[in-house]
Design an enzyme around this catalytic site. Sequence first.
Site, short mmCIF file in Angstrom:
data_model
loop_
_atom_site.label_atom_id
_atom_site.label_comp_id
_atom_site.label_asym_id
_atom_site.label_seq_id
_atom_site.Cartn_x
_atom_site.Cartn_y
_atom_site.Cartn_z
CB CYS A 22 -0.93 -0.01 1.21
SG CYS A 22 -1.94 1.47 1.33
CB CYS B 270 -0.58 2.55 4.00
SG CYS B 270 -2.07 1.89 3.24
CG ASP B 271 3.19 1.25 4.47
OD1 ASP B 271 2.74 1.77 5.51
OD2 ASP B 271 2.97 0.08 4.15
#
Length: 313
Positions: free
Chosen positions: A136, A139-140
Site C-alpha cells: 500500500c 499507507c507507507d
Amino acid sequence: MSDTRHTKVLIIGSGPAGYTAAVYASRAMLAPILVQGIEPGGQLTTTTEVENWPGDTEVQGPDLMVRMQDHAKAMGCEVIGDIITELDTDARPFKAKGDSGTVYTADAVILATGARAKWLGLPSEEKFKGFGVSACATCDGFFYRGQEIVVIGGGNTAVEEALFLTNFASKVTLVHRRDTLRAEKILQDRLFKHPKIETLWHHTLEEVVGVDAPKGVEGIRAKHVETGEITEIPAKGVFVAIGHAPATELVTNKLELHNGGYVKVKAGTTETSIPGIFAAGDLTDHVYRQAVTSAGMGCMAALDAERFLAAQD
Ligand code: FAD
Ligand code: NAP
C-alpha cells in the site's frame, strides 16, 4: 452473554458495493445493518486520486468513501464497526458472528467483502513485511522520502503506486514480468514520461535483501524470466502490486465459487448458489473490478434482496 441483533438485510463490507447496497436497501425501507470489516471504506481508502468516478473529475479515494458512508447513514442504514468472523448459511434466519461478540441474524445477506492484496509468497517478502515490504503506497510511501523504491507488477495498481511514490522517492523502478503493461494507456503514458521512473522488463522478484538489526530492506534481486540472469537493485522500499484476490473466507465450501475463487452469481443477477445470499463487487467480479461496477452490483444486490424478501412474505 452475547448480544443478538436481527435485521432483514445484513450487508457485509463497506466498499462501494456495500455502501451502495445500503443506500438502496434503506430506501426500500428494509432497515439494513452494514458491518464494515477491518478496512472501513474498502480498497479505495488505500489510494489517492480517483479520476473515473462519474461526477467527480478527481476525488480522493478516502474522501469518496466517507461520502458514501455518510450517504448510507443518511438514508437510514445502521453502520457498525465490527468484523464478521463466521457466517452460518444453513441457519434461517442466517446467522453471522461478529468479532465484537454480537451475533447478527438476517433474513437476507449481501456479501460485499471485496478483495485483498495478493503477495508473491517469498520467504524474504514475508520476513520484511512491515519493515520495507508493503502492498500500500498511500499507507507507507511517506516513510521513503529521498530513498529508492521498487514496485512489482504491471497493472493499474502498480503503475499508480509507482507514480504516487515519486512524490517521496528519489527513484522508482517498476519491475514487471513481461514487456507490456496491463495498466490503462493514460497511466502508462504518465509512467513512461516520468523522469524518476525506470522500468525493468521480463523480471520477477527473486529475493528481498535486507538486514536484521535494525530490520530493514536494502534492495532486491530480480531474475530475468528467460535467461535467469540476476539484477540487483538497491531500494529501501519494495511495493508488491500484483493484484487482488477475492475475500471469500466466510463462504468457502458454502457457496459456489469459480474463476479462481470468485463467488459465482446467476448471470445478470447477484444471486449466489444459496437463495437469500447475494454477492456484489470485487468478491464476485474477476473481469471489471472497478468502484463504479462494484457500486452497480451493490444496487443490484439490494434490489434482488428486496424481491427475495417480498416473495418470502
Ligand atoms: P472493497 O472496496 O474491497 O471493500 C471490501 C469491504 O469488505 C471492506 O470494507 C472490508 O473491510 C469488508 N470486509 C471484508 N471482509 C469482511 C468481514 N469478514 N466482515 C466484515 N467486513 C468485511 N477502482 C476504480 O474504479 N477507480 C480507481 O481509481 C481505483 N483505484 C484503485 C487503487 C487501488 C490501490 C486499489 C487497490 C484499487 C483501486 N480500484 C479503483 C478498484 C476499486 O477500489 C475496487 O474495485 C472496489 O473498491 C471494490 O469495491 P467492493 O465494494 O467490492 O470491495
Ligand atoms: P491486475 O490488473 O490483476 O494486475 C496485476 C499485475 O501483477 C499484472 O501486471 C500481472 O502481470 C502482475 N502479476 C500477477 N501475479 C504476479 C506474480 N506472481 N509475479 C509477478 N507479477 C505478477 O491487478 P491490479 O493492478 O491490482 O488491478 C486490479 C483491478 O483494480 C483491475 O481491474 C484494475 O483496473 C482496478 N484498478 C483500477 C484503477 C483505476 O481505474 N485507476 C486503479 C487500480 C486498480 P501480467 O500482466 O503479466 O499478468
